[in-house]
Design a protein around this motif. Structure first.
Motif, mmCIF file in Angstrom:
data_model
loop_
_atom_site.group_PDB
_atom_site.id
_atom_site.type_symbol
_atom_site.label_atom_id
_atom_site.label_comp_id
_atom_site.label_asym_id
_atom_site.label_seq_id
_atom_site.Cartn_x
_atom_site.Cartn_y
_atom_site.Cartn_z
ATOM 1 N N GLN A 1 -27.684 3.054 -11.696
ATOM 2 C CA GLN A 1 -26.811 4.962 -11.517
ATOM 3 C C GLN A 1 -28.033 5.190 -10.843
ATOM 4 O OE1 GLN A 1 -26.180 6.944 -14.973
ATOM 5 N NE2 GLN A 1 -24.235 5.024 -15.512
ATOM 6 N N GLN A 2 -28.666 4.480 -9.668
ATOM 7 C CA GLN A 2 -29.569 5.295 -8.942
ATOM 8 C C GLN A 2 -30.194 6.764 -8.986
ATOM 9 O OE1 GLN A 2 -32.638 2.369 -5.986
ATOM 10 N NE2 GLN A 2 -31.444 4.117 -4.914
ATOM 11 N N GLY A 3 -28.116 6.637 -8.225
ATOM 12 C CA GLY A 3 -28.199 8.112 -7.185
ATOM 13 C C GLY A 3 -28.520 9.573 -8.917
ATOM 14 N N GLY A 4 -27.987 8.982 -9.319
ATOM 15 C CA GLY A 4 -27.946 10.043 -10.800
ATOM 16 C C GLY A 4 -29.040 10.146 -11.499
ATOM 17 N N CYS A 5 -30.357 9.294 -11.218
ATOM 18 C CA CYS A 5 -31.486 9.869 -12.282
ATOM 19 C C CYS A 5 -32.073 10.976 -12.038
ATOM 20 C CB CYS A 5 -31.943 8.261 -11.839
ATOM 21 S SG CYS A 5 -34.026 8.117 -12.962
ATOM 22 N N LEU A 6 -32.946 11.290 -12.417
ATOM 23 C CA LEU A 6 -33.810 12.775 -12.196
ATOM 24 C C LEU A 6 -35.061 11.471 -11.289
ATOM 25 C CD1 LEU A 6 -34.232 15.233 -13.019
ATOM 26 C CD2 LEU A 6 -36.303 14.731 -15.019
ATOM 27 N N LEU A 7 -35.577 10.273 -11.375
ATOM 28 C CA LEU A 7 -36.467 9.367 -10.865
ATOM 29 C C LEU A 7 -36.383 10.009 -9.256
ATOM 30 C CD1 LEU A 7 -37.165 7.535 -13.015
ATOM 31 C CD2 LEU A 7 -38.965 9.532 -12.726
ATOM 32 N N THR A 8 -35.155 9.437 -9.157
ATOM 33 C CA THR A 8 -34.672 9.784 -7.775
ATOM 34 C C THR A 8 -33.939 10.901 -6.764
ATOM 35 O OG1 THR A 8 -32.924 7.743 -8.491
ATOM 36 C CG2 THR A 8 -33.043 8.574 -5.983
ATOM 37 N N LYS A 9 -33.749 11.353 -8.029
ATOM 38 C CA LYS A 9 -33.661 13.735 -7.407
ATOM 39 C C LYS A 9 -35.091 14.034 -7.165
ATOM 40 C CE LYS A 9 -29.358 13.581 -9.943
ATOM 41 N NZ LYS A 9 -29.012 14.682 -11.281
ATOM 42 N N GLY A 10 -36.293 13.329 -7.684
ATOM 43 C CA GLY A 10 -37.842 14.217 -6.991
ATOM 44 C C GLY A 10 -37.680 13.953 -6.268
ATOM 45 N N LEU A 11 -37.615 12.213 -5.500
ATOM 46 C CA LEU A 11 -37.900 11.338 -4.020
ATOM 47 C C LEU A 11 -37.462 12.235 -3.453
ATOM 48 C CD1 LEU A 11 -38.394 7.812 -3.611
ATOM 49 C CD2 LEU A 11 -37.122 8.636 -2.431
ATOM 50 N N GLU A 12 -35.940 12.078 -3.913
ATOM 51 C CA GLU A 12 -34.801 13.174 -1.895
ATOM 52 C C GLU A 12 -35.064 14.334 -2.135
ATOM 53 O OE1 GLU A 12 -31.568 10.070 -2.694
ATOM 54 O OE2 GLU A 12 -31.406 12.277 -4.148
ATOM 55 N N SER A 13 -36.021 15.372 -3.122
ATOM 56 C CA SER A 13 -35.827 16.215 -3.024
ATOM 57 C C SER A 13 -37.743 17.108 -2.158
ATOM 58 C CB SER A 13 -36.619 17.101 -3.775
ATOM 59 O OG SER A 13 -37.650 16.558 -4.428
ATOM 60 N N VAL A 14 -37.829 15.975 -1.136
ATOM 61 C CA VAL A 14 -39.375 15.661 -0.489
ATOM 62 C C VAL A 14 -38.324 15.452 0.976
ATOM 63 C CG1 VAL A 14 -41.981 14.617 0.036
ATOM 64 C CG2 VAL A 14 -40.657 15.042 -2.282
ATOM 65 N N ASP A 15 -39.167 16.797 1.568
ATOM 66 C CA ASP A 15 -38.878 16.817 3.177
ATOM 67 C C ASP A 15 -40.291 15.327 3.794
ATOM 68 O OD1 ASP A 15 -38.387 16.042 5.631
ATOM 69 O OD2 ASP A 15 -37.997 18.257 6.375
ATOM 70 N N TRP A 16 -39.577 13.784 3.931
ATOM 71 C CA TRP A 16 -40.582 12.514 4.311
ATOM 72 C C TRP A 16 -40.676 12.549 6.260
ATOM 73 C CZ3 TRP A 16 -43.432 10.193 0.827
ATOM 74 C CH2 TRP A 16 -42.575 9.894 -0.846
ATOM 75 N N LYS A 17 -39.858 12.661 6.818
ATOM 76 C CA LYS A 17 -40.110 13.880 7.930
ATOM 77 C C LYS A 17 -41.824 13.538 7.850
ATOM 78 C CE LYS A 17 -36.299 14.164 10.783
ATOM 79 N NZ LYS A 17 -34.642 14.779 11.036
ATOM 80 N N ASN A 18 -42.177 15.132 7.292
ATOM 81 C CA ASN A 18 -43.885 15.152 7.332
ATOM 82 C C ASN A 18 -44.546 14.942 6.776
ATOM 83 O OD1 ASN A 18 -42.787 17.923 7.729
ATOM 84 N ND2 ASN A 18 -42.210 18.443 5.712
ATOM 85 N N TYR A 19 -44.455 13.491 6.218
ATOM 86 C CA TYR A 19 -45.186 12.242 5.907
ATOM 87 C C TYR A 19 -44.964 10.983 7.087
ATOM 88 C CZ TYR A 19 -45.729 15.818 2.126
ATOM 89 O OH TYR A 19 -45.344 16.647 1.126
ATOM 90 N N GLY A 20 -44.330 10.882 8.158
ATOM 91 C CA GLY A 20 -44.573 9.808 8.252
ATOM 92 C C GLY A 20 -43.514 9.339 8.719
ATOM 93 N N LEU A 21 -42.315 9.208 7.624
ATOM 94 C CA LEU A 21 -40.877 8.298 8.056
ATOM 95 C C LEU A 21 -40.272 9.071 8.555
ATOM 96 C CD1 LEU A 21 -41.304 7.279 3.493
ATOM 97 C CD2 LEU A 21 -41.600 6.450 5.594
ATOM 98 N N ASP A 22 -38.618 7.976 8.404
ATOM 99 C CA ASP A 22 -37.391 8.959 9.102
ATOM 100 C C ASP A 22 -36.250 9.536 7.563
ATOM 101 O OD1 ASP A 22 -35.395 9.539 11.217
ATOM 102 O OD2 ASP A 22 -34.570 7.410 11.000
ATOM 103 N N HIS A 23 -36.432 10.450 7.972
ATOM 104 C CA HIS A 23 -35.017 11.055 7.105
ATOM 105 C C HIS A 23 -34.597 11.814 7.541
ATOM 106 C CE1 HIS A 23 -35.453 13.006 2.331
ATOM 107 N NE2 HIS A 23 -34.569 12.516 1.920
ATOM 108 N N PRO A 24 -33.729 12.375 7.889
ATOM 109 C CA PRO A 24 -32.347 12.484 8.383
ATOM 110 C C PRO A 24 -31.980 13.382 7.950
ATOM 111 C CG PRO A 24 -31.990 9.967 8.806
ATOM 112 C CD PRO A 24 -32.516 10.316 8.059
ATOM 113 N N GLY A 25 -31.452 14.904 8.085
ATOM 114 C CA GLY A 25 -31.774 15.520 7.455
ATOM 115 C C GLY A 25 -32.055 16.365 6.300
ATOM 116 N N ALA A 26 -33.210 15.391 6.485
ATOM 117 C CA ALA A 26 -33.800 15.363 4.860
ATOM 118 C C ALA A 26 -32.606 15.760 3.976
ATOM 119 C CB ALA A 26 -34.385 16.914 4.967
ATOM 120 N N LYS A 27 -31.714 14.169 3.382
ATOM 121 C CA LYS A 27 -31.457 14.445 2.679
ATOM 122 C C LYS A 27 -31.447 12.791 2.421
ATOM 123 C CE LYS A 27 -28.129 18.341 3.085
ATOM 124 N NZ LYS A 27 -26.504 18.400 3.568
#
Length: 625
Positions: free
Chosen positions: A359-385
């Motif tokens: 249940q990775q997608g429904g976990c708060l730990l994953t949601k916290g990670l996905e809430s960050v726009d990683w483009k700002n930090y050098g990773l590819d993150h299409p649509g910041a989603k």
């Protein structure tokens, strides 16, 4: 699940006995859909008389009401494995155990069956034997479990292999081996050797916080307390609970302070519980002693066991209280190396050092990670989603005395706004580390390419022109300096295996047209037992983990080397450093020191030192009294 229960118990037993764990898991595929599981450890073992209770009774766990971080609390796990084996194959579970106090060095062997109606084990004692480990050597203490069940072995993200790999990452002090066999031989194996001999710190039980109490817990505490009055019960059984709070709670609830706790009925207990939430409390002192974080350096060491990468950024947030429950978030990000770059990053989730596999997608730990726009930090993150893409892996560890899961299966952490912010801020912090690393690497590469190009082309032009004109070749250093017009730094950390030391070399080049003055700062893993044994330019300590060198004059075209040697670390403990500077011209490969932040760090360290001195004086004063 059976492997998880056995391995968790082994890790807990070894840590409580302060033994560096050696855990061996063997899986044998039998005919049909049956599997034999063998799990052995070098822990303290279990006395022969206690084996039937440990493996044959549900809800035996003694840690259920203790407020401290543990891997498991319900006391269901290993007995559930025994029951599942019995229900699916009709087989008994064999337990071989030896403690240090066993005479003649022989282990006791017990076969366990379950009487499920009476929640009781049916033990059969077998002969005493010599217990041997994975390498066929006799052991002085340890435990071996052998059981057969209906099951299947599979590979992939939700496999035994992945579970043990993740467990080894957050337990860098453990050595874990896996062997999977079928009738033809070994079909899968894994071996994760410990990367540190530092055991996790021992957690201490703390008193419950009023805001974390439940009605059932309050009623149990009222019945079990030795206090004769409600006022004494509130003041001594909870933390924090000053006299002011006791008065407010009794006034709001309408329950007299002189009431005998054991005689308080359910309605009054409910009134007291409701009053808890209407009172303000100060933060309890040293509540973090109930938690066992992995800590920054050990996160890096753990990740290095299973993932080859070029860069690691880690953060251990300070513990916080949410409704009276302690929580601590830790994050590690690794980048580069042999990590695949064409897909989503790998996410490694943990709660109290236990891998979360589903249940990775429904976990708060994953949601916290996905809430960050990683483009700002050098990773590819299409649509910041969703998950970002790139050659990276992120470890997220949540330590708490009461992790809230989405279900009883304990596969995903439940939503919590305060905790979500903690996770998000942790992600942003490691993201900033990655961004700085990528920028430094890019700047250094450009400067090096420019420098190499000039050093190849200019000498050729100079030689050919001089030959054509019949003149001597002119000095090129001033010309190179004028073209480059930059100061840049390179750093390297090398492990000396013979001396067991890290050698850090910082090389600084001045390719400008005048002399330069700088203050150069470097981070290093300062802690007890680690020291700088050599330092060619005699640095000074700026604050915890930060050294400073004063370079009064670096002439045009010159370079200078700062070399310092650090002892007290193990191989792999320290592979990268951050370089900062203070001066009028930017340095490629280093960041300008944030003087405001540096001042704050010094003040924090000063306050911590003063508090430590105050505690020492208090202890000495108490001792004298």
């Amino acid at each position: 699940t059976a492997v998880k229960e056995a391995v968790d118990n082994s890790l807990d037993a070894c840590e409580e006995a302060r033994i560096l764990p050696e855990i061996n898991v063997e899986i044998r595929k039998l005919k049909g859909d049956r599997i034999e599981l063998i799990c052995e450890d070098n822990g303290p073992g279990i006395p022969k008389d206690a084996v039937p209770n440990v493996f044959g009774r549900f809800l035996l766990g003694s840690r259920f009401h203790a407020i401290r971080q543990t891997r498991g609390q319900q006391g269901i796990g290993i007995t559930g494995v025994v029951m599942y084996s019995q229900l699916t194959t009709g087989s008994k579970t064999k337990v071989t155990s030896i403690t240090e106090s066993e005479k003649h060095g022989l282990a006791s062997v017990t076969e366990i069956a379950l009487d499920t109606r009476r929640n009781k084990a049916i033990p059969t004692t077998l002969d005493r034997v010599v217990l041997k480990n994975y390498e066929d050597k006799q052991v002085e203490h340890g435990l071996k479990i052998e059981t057969t069940m209906k099951a299947k072995y599979q590979r992939g993200k939700q496999s035994v292999f992945q579970y043990l790999r993740m467990t080894s990452i957050v337990n860098p002090h453990a050595t874990i081996r896996l062997i999977v066999r079928d009738e033809e031989g070994i079909i899968d194996e894994g071996h994760w050797i410990r990367t540190t001999e530092k055991l996790p710190r021992m957690v201490e039980e703390i008193k419950p916080h009023p805001l974390s109490a439940t009605l059932a817990q309050l009623q149990r505490m009222l019945k079990e307390t030795d206090e004769k009055k409600l006022s004494g019960f509130l003041q001594h059984e909870f933390s924090p609970m000053p006299l002011r709070a006791v008065k407010e709670i009794t006034e709001i609830s309408g329950v007299e302070r002189g009431r005998v706790p054991s005689r308080i009925k359910t309605d009054d207990a409910a009134s007291i519980l409701a009053a808890f939430s209407e009172v303000k409390y100060t933060e309890p002192k040293n509540f973090e002693v109930c938690l066992s974080p992995i800590e920054d350096l050990l996160i890096k060491k753990g990740l290095s066991k299973a993932i080859d990468s070029r860069f690691a950024s880690t953060v251990s947030r300070n513990p916080i209280l949410i409704q009276g429950v302690p929580y601590q978030v830790e994050v590690g990000l690794v980048f580069g190396g042999d990590l695949p770059s064409d897909g989503p990053i790998e996410v490694l989730r943990f709660a109290n050092r236990v891998p979360l596999m589903y249940q990775q997608g429904g976990c708060l730990l994953t949601k916290g990670l996905e809430s960050v726009d990683w483009k700002n930090y050098g990773l590819d993150h299409p649509g910041a989603k969703g998950l970002p893409k790139g050659p990276a892996a992120v470890l997220i560890h949540l330590a708490s005395t009461n992790v809230q899961f989405t279900s009883e299966a304990k596969e995903a952490v439940a939503d919590n706004d305060v905790l979500w912010k903690e996770i998000r801020q942790s992600m942003q912090e490691v993201g900033r580390g990655l961004k700085a690393h990528l920028k430094t690497r890019k700047d250094r590469k450009k400067a090096r390419e420019k420098f190499d190009l000039i050093n190849i082309i200019l000498p050729e032009i100079s030689r050919k022109s001089s030959q054509m004109l019949g003149r001597d070749e002119p000095p090129l250093a001033p010309v190179i300096t004028k073209i480059m017009n930059a100061v840049f730094i390179e750093d390297e950390i090398v492990w000396n295996n013979e001396r067991k030391e890290n050698i850090c070399t910082i090389t600084m080049y001045n390719y400008t047209n005048r002399a330069r003055k700088y203050r150069v700062f470097a981070k290093w893993p300062e802690r007890e037992g680690v020291e700088i044994v050599e330092d060619n330019l005699r640095s000074t300590r700026e604050t915890n983990g930060l050294r400073k060198w004063v370079l009064e004059a670096l002439d045009p075209g010159e370079k200078v080397e700062i070399i310092f040697v650090v002892s007290g670390l193990e191989k792999g403990d320290w592979n990268e450093t951050d370089i900062f500077f203070k001066g009028e011209k930017d340095i490629i490969g280093a960041n300008k020191i944030d003087e405001k932040l540096l001042k704050e760090l010094k003040e924090i360290e000063k306050r911590a030192t003063n508090n430590e001195r105050l505690e020492i004086v208090k202890k000495e004063h108490t001792s004298n009294i």
